[in-house]
Design a protein around this motif. Structure first.
Motif, mmCIF file in Angstrom:
data_model
loop_
_atom_site.group_PDB
_atom_site.id
_atom_site.type_symbol
_atom_site.label_atom_id
_atom_site.label_comp_id
_atom_site.label_asym_id
_atom_site.label_seq_id
_atom_site.Cartn_x
_atom_site.Cartn_y
_atom_site.Cartn_z
ATOM 1 N N LEU A 236 0.833 -1.207 0.000
ATOM 2 C CA LEU A 236 0.000 0.000 0.000
ATOM 3 C C LEU A 236 0.868 1.258 0.000
ATOM 4 C CD1 LEU A 236 -2.885 -0.906 2.484
ATOM 5 C CD2 LEU A 236 -3.132 -0.338 0.061
ATOM 6 N N VAL A 237 1.905 1.260 0.821
ATOM 7 C CA VAL A 237 2.818 2.406 0.844
ATOM 8 C C VAL A 237 3.508 2.550 -0.509
ATOM 9 C CG1 VAL A 237 4.890 3.381 1.905
ATOM 10 C CG2 VAL A 237 3.168 2.285 3.330
ATOM 11 N N SER A 238 3.892 1.429 -1.091
ATOM 12 C CA SER A 238 4.526 1.463 -2.406
ATOM 13 C C SER A 238 3.583 2.041 -3.453
ATOM 14 C CB SER A 238 4.958 0.052 -2.804
ATOM 15 O OG SER A 238 5.514 0.046 -4.106
ATOM 16 N N GLY A 239 2.331 1.560 -3.463
ATOM 17 C CA GLY A 239 1.346 2.081 -4.405
ATOM 18 C C GLY A 239 1.028 3.539 -4.161
ATOM 19 N N TYR A 240 0.998 3.928 -2.895
ATOM 20 C CA TYR A 240 0.746 5.326 -2.530
ATOM 21 C C TYR A 240 1.834 6.222 -3.131
ATOM 22 C CZ TYR A 240 -0.288 9.383 0.412
ATOM 23 O OH TYR A 240 -0.614 10.651 0.860
ATOM 24 N N ASN A 241 3.074 5.803 -2.996
ATOM 25 C CA ASN A 241 4.179 6.612 -3.514
ATOM 26 C C ASN A 241 4.217 6.612 -5.034
ATOM 27 O OD1 ASN A 241 5.683 7.626 -1.106
ATOM 28 N ND2 ASN A 241 5.789 5.465 -0.614
ATOM 29 N N LEU A 242 3.833 5.511 -5.646
ATOM 30 C CA LEU A 242 3.762 5.490 -7.106
ATOM 31 C C LEU A 242 2.664 6.434 -7.595
ATOM 32 C CD1 LEU A 242 4.902 4.259 -9.659
ATOM 33 C CD2 LEU A 242 3.233 2.403 -9.450
ATOM 34 N N SER A 243 1.528 6.444 -6.902
ATOM 35 C CA SER A 243 0.456 7.400 -7.227
ATOM 36 C C SER A 243 0.954 8.825 -7.053
ATOM 37 C CB SER A 243 -0.760 7.162 -6.327
ATOM 38 O OG SER A 243 -1.302 5.881 -6.516
ATOM 39 N N SER A 244 1.766 9.032 -6.022
ATOM 40 C CA SER A 244 2.350 10.352 -5.787
ATOM 41 C C SER A 244 3.189 10.799 -6.978
ATOM 42 C CB SER A 244 3.203 10.308 -4.510
ATOM 43 O OG SER A 244 3.954 11.475 -4.353
ATOM 44 N N ALA A 245 3.989 9.873 -7.516
ATOM 45 C CA ALA A 245 4.827 10.206 -8.674
ATOM 46 C C ALA A 245 3.981 10.572 -9.880
ATOM 47 C CB ALA A 245 5.738 9.024 -9.003
ATOM 48 N N LEU A 246 2.939 9.790 -10.127
ATOM 49 C CA LEU A 246 2.063 10.064 -11.269
ATOM 50 C C LEU A 246 1.332 11.397 -11.085
ATOM 51 C CD1 LEU A 246 0.585 6.481 -11.823
ATOM 52 C CD2 LEU A 246 2.362 7.630 -13.161
ATOM 53 N N GLY A 247 0.915 11.682 -9.851
ATOM 54 C CA GLY A 247 0.233 12.939 -9.570
ATOM 55 C C GLY A 247 1.116 14.148 -9.801
ATOM 56 N N ARG A 248 2.377 14.037 -9.467
ATOM 57 C CA ARG A 248 3.308 15.154 -9.675
ATOM 58 C C ARG A 248 3.431 15.482 -11.161
ATOM 59 N NH1 ARG A 248 6.832 15.050 -4.628
ATOM 60 N NH2 ARG A 248 6.012 13.264 -3.499
#
Length: 387
Positions: A242-254
């Motif tokens: 979940l933390v990994s997916g959260y951070n990947l979503s963060s990258a895409l959002g940026r």
């Protein structure tokens, strides 16, 4: 626009963000293991996690002055050494809270020098695609958080928590020291890192206030998602993913919101909407999340918004105060993050403990989540008034 030198700078800054913030955003994995070991309560772990990140806004002006005097490269090199030293020393401090706090403080100082040497350097080389270029740099932290969360989880399974942390600390020297030599500014600011007259500008006061309020909930998801997943009956490995997916979503959002800011809505409007949906996702989704599917929905929305909140700060500052004063405005605005960064995690931890702790199920998290989500909505209203 920018040319070869510009993309070398983008590459070096992205590497810095990838590894250093990857370590920051994967700290929830360590926190979850230490709570399981009974080393400390959730509230104490909240204070420990805040030490990791609070030094960046606190040291904003000293770091900016250091960079102005000695350059981005030396600052980045110093940060790289401190990051590696702090993380390696953390691996030897997992049985002593005082030593653990000291080790994380060393790491936090390194993070501060890394951040200030690379956070807005790419903005000097780009004009039309400034928000997108900075979004690429900041997306490195999201990808890094995704990679480091899984990597740390796997290392813990194979070689144990201590050696897993130690291995990542050693890799910090190997990766970050060479990357520091790419941090070449296009021009030297030669300006003060603090200007009292800015407080007379209502735009500056609104932007600083909105930024300060928005920081309280910023690190709560990355630090508490692994523990929340365990409270919801999921395994610790699911928490790591979940933390990994959260951070990947963060990258895409940026990247996505950087493109939107460049091409249609503008930085300030995009920043306002990001803060609003960040708070709405906490209030409407996380507070009722009792299954993996709902947590995945929250992870995608909140992760992308939280990531964009960070990467949009330099373009917002540049659009309001000009690129020549970007280092000055960034150092002063980021100082306002100190209070929220210091108190956001501990406040959530105290509320969690007060309502029964992680062992009482997901309902124990709701008071903290209601407060954090509401603060994010308030911050979007403040930025709306700036618009």
């Amino acid at each position: 626009d920018g040319g070869k030198r510009a993309w070398m700078v983008v590459g070096g800054c992205t590497t810095f963000f990838f590894y250093t913030l990857g370590l920051v955003y994967s700290f929830g994995i360590i926190q979850d293991r230490l709570i399981d070991r009974g080393l400390a309560t959730a509230s104490t772990m909240g204070w420990l996690s805040s030490v990791t990140v609070v030094l960046t806004p606190i040291l904003a002006i000293p770091c900016t002055k250091f960079i102005d005097s000695f350059g981005n490269r030396l600052s980045g090199l110093l940060g790289a050494m401190l990051v590696g030293t702090g993380y390696v020393s953390t691996s030897f401090s997992l049985k002593s809270l005082p030593m653990l706090f000291l080790s994380q403080a060393i790491f936090g100082c390194g993070y501060a020098f890394v951040f200030w040497s690379s956070n807005s350097l790419a903005a000097q080389y780009f004009t039309r695609r400034r928000a997108l270029a900075i979004g690429i740099v900041y997306s490195g932290s999201g990808v890094g958080g995704a990679v480091m969360s899984i990597l740390l989880s796997r290392l813990v399974e194979r070689i144990g928590l201590e050696w897993g942390i130690r291995a990542l600390g050693i890799m910090a020297y190997i990766i970050l020291v060479p990357a520091s030599y790419t941090l070449k500014p296009r021009w030297k600011s030669g300006k003060a890192a603090f200007r009292l007259a800015l407080f007379k500008d209502y735009r500056f006061v609104l932007l600083m206030s909105g930024t300060a309020i928005s920081t309280f909930p910023l690190f709560v998801p990355t630090f508490f998602l692994p523990t929340y997943a365990t409270s919801a009956g999921l395994s610790s490995n699911v928490g790591a993913w979940l933390v990994s997916g959260y951070n990947l979503s963060s990258a895409l959002g940026r990247l996505a919101f950087g493109f939107v800011a460049d091409t249609s809505l503008g930085p300030v409007t995009t920043y306002m909407l990001v803060l609003f949906f960040m708070g709405l996702s906490i209030l409407a989704i996380w507070t009722v999340a009792n299954s993996l599917s709902v947590l995945l929905l929250f992870m995608a929305i909140n992760g992308s918004c939280c990531g964009a909140m960070y990467s949009l700060q330099p373009p917002v500052n540049a659009s309001v105060f000009g690129v020549q004063d970007l280092a000055l405005s960034m150092s002063m605005i980021t100082m306002s993050r100190a209070l929220g960064t210091a108190l956001g995690g501990p406040t959530a931890g105290y509320l969690l403990d007060a309502f029964g702790g992680p062992g009482s199920g997901t309902q124990a998290y709701r008071p903290a989540l209601f407060i954090m989500g509401s603060l994010s909505i308030v911050s979007s209203m403040v930025i709306g008034s700036l618009r």
